[in-house]
Scaffold this motif. Structure first.
Motif, PDB file in Angstrom:
ATOM      1  N   UNK A  61      82.747 -15.985  42.182  1.00  0.00           N
ATOM      2  CA  UNK A  61      81.470 -15.697  41.740  1.00  0.00           C
ATOM      3  C   UNK A  61      80.383 -16.307  42.765  1.00  0.00           C
ATOM      4  N   UNK A  62      80.582 -17.577  43.310  1.00  0.00           N
ATOM      5  CA  UNK A  62      79.692 -17.884  44.443  1.00  0.00           C
ATOM      6  C   UNK A  62      79.731 -17.285  45.349  1.00  0.00           C
ATOM      7  N   UNK A  63      80.998 -16.943  46.035  1.00  0.00           N
ATOM      8  CA  UNK A  63      80.936 -15.987  46.935  1.00  0.00           C
ATOM      9  C   UNK A  63      80.435 -14.764  46.774  1.00  0.00           C
ATOM     10  N   UNK A  64      80.493 -14.224  45.737  1.00  0.00           N
ATOM     11  CA  UNK A  64      79.956 -12.874  45.663  1.00  0.00           C
ATOM     12  C   UNK A  64      78.276 -12.683  45.389  1.00  0.00           C
ATOM     13  N   UNK A  65      77.953 -14.029  45.010  1.00  0.00           N
ATOM     14  CA  UNK A  65      76.456 -14.029  44.839  1.00  0.00           C
ATOM     15  C   UNK A  65      76.174 -14.157  46.365  1.00  0.00           C
ATOM     16  N   UNK A  66      76.687 -14.957  47.114  1.00  0.00           N
ATOM     17  CA  UNK A  66      76.318 -15.373  48.523  1.00  0.00           C
ATOM     18  C   UNK A  66      76.107 -13.948  49.414  1.00  0.00           C
ATOM     19  N   UNK A  67      77.186 -13.209  49.267  1.00  0.00           N
ATOM     20  CA  UNK A  67      77.432 -11.963  49.984  1.00  0.00           C
ATOM     21  C   UNK A  67      76.300 -10.868  49.523  1.00  0.00           C
ATOM     22  N   UNK A  68      76.066 -11.015  48.213  1.00  0.00           N
ATOM     23  CA  UNK A  68      75.148 -10.334  47.457  1.00  0.00           C
ATOM     24  C   UNK A  68      73.793 -10.383  48.264  1.00  0.00           C
ATOM     25  N   UNK A  69      73.275 -11.745  48.196  1.00  0.00           N
ATOM     26  CA  UNK A  69      72.243 -12.129  48.858  1.00  0.00           C
ATOM     27  C   UNK A  69      72.012 -11.686  50.348  1.00  0.00           C
ATOM     28  N   UNK A  70      73.010 -11.651  50.900  1.00  0.00           N
ATOM     29  CA  UNK A  70      73.052 -11.402  52.723  1.00  0.00           C
ATOM     30  C   UNK A  70      73.355  -9.797  52.794  1.00  0.00           C
ATOM     31  N   UNK A  71      73.758  -9.209  51.993  1.00  0.00           N
ATOM     32  CA  UNK A  71      73.953  -7.763  52.173  1.00  0.00           C
ATOM     33  C   UNK A  71      72.689  -7.024  51.930  1.00  0.00           C
ATOM     34  N   UNK A  72      72.468  -6.039  52.765  1.00  0.00           N
ATOM     35  CA  UNK A  72      71.093  -5.252  52.735  1.00  0.00           C
ATOM     36  C   UNK A  72      71.284  -4.116  51.856  1.00  0.00           C
ATOM     37  N   UNK A  73      70.303  -3.518  51.159  1.00  0.00           N
ATOM     38  CA  UNK A  73      70.154  -2.462  50.415  1.00  0.00           C
ATOM     39  C   UNK A  73      70.898  -1.212  51.418  1.00  0.00           C
ATOM     40  N   UNK A  74      71.588  -0.331  50.754  1.00  0.00           N
ATOM     41  CA  UNK A  74      72.148   0.871  51.329  1.00  0.00           C
ATOM     42  C   UNK A  74      71.093   2.057  51.110  1.00  0.00           C
ATOM     43  N   UNK A  75      71.389   3.201  51.685  1.00  0.00           N
ATOM     44  CA  UNK A  75      70.442   4.424  51.388  1.00  0.00           C
ATOM     45  C   UNK A  75      70.260   4.667  50.035  1.00  0.00           C
TER      46      UNK A  75
END
Length: 212
Positions: free
Chosen positions: A151-165
């Motif tokens: 869960x921690x890694x998913x939240x970290x990746x979600x904060x760093x991943x930009x929105x797609x089109x």
């Protein structure tokens, strides 16, 4: 004028005949080479053998049964190479009659000798136990996937991943829809919305509002 025209007319007849003779000679020198490449000890077909014409970029490879076919010229030298076998060079006869030639190539396995490796034990069992415990074993693919799926890694990746089109388009359409829905009136405040408070509390617990 007659002395000039006559040699020109003769030359016009000589050039086409010479070109046709050279073309027929070149066409006669082209042959279709068929063959099979087998191991010399077991006579099994060797697949993926590189068959190339020496000194050119033309070539092919053998199929699963070791069979190949390639267009070559009379007098060409054909190279057969494979990572596990010794290379062989075969020459096509120049006085070959016809436009087809069959060949059987026997390749010998190429044995590679590696330098000797000497394995020595640890002097004492205590030293073996110490080194065995302190050696860091690299994570396998399953362990890497397990660490990246927390869960921690998913939240970290979600904060760093930009929105797609698609996400950006949906957000823009949602904003346009909200403006059109409450056009001419004051939009409602979400301070009294229980769903908004629930989402705010979840975001607070996740740490979404912490300073980065």
């Amino acid at each position: 004028m007659k002395k000039i025209i006559i040699p020109v007319i003769v030359l016009l007849f000589i050039i086409p005949s010479t070109a046709n003779a050279q073309f027929e000679k070149a066409r006669d020198s082209v042959i279709q080479l068929f063959g099979i490449v087998m191991s010399s000890d077991s006579l099994y077909g060797i697949p993926s053998v590189s068959v190339t014409v020496k000194g050119s970029s033309r070539g092919t490879i053998t199929n699963e049964q070791g069979v190949f076919s390639i267009a070559v010229l009379k007098g060409d030298e054909i190279e057969f190479s494979h990572v596990s076998y010794k290379p062989i060079l075969k020459a096509i006869p120049r006085n070959l009659e016809g436009n087809q030639y069959n060949i059987v190539v026997l390749m010998t396995e190429d044995t590679v000798y590696l330098p000797a490796a000497i394995i020595r034990p640890r002097p004492t069992p205590e030293q073996l136990a110490r080194d065995f415990v302190n050696v860091k074993v690299a994570d396998d693919e399953l362990e890497i996937i397990r660490k990246n799926n927390t869960k921690e890694m998913q939240r970290a990746m979600l904060r760093k991943t930009a929105y797609d089109g698609r996400e950006v388009t949906n957000m823009q359409l949602n904003m346009i829809s909200q403006k059109a829905r409450y056009q001419g009136q004051i939009p409602p405040m979400n301070i009294f919305n229980p769903a908004a408070w629930s989402e705010f509390i979840k975001s607070w617990k996740r740490g979404d509002y912490k300073r980065k």
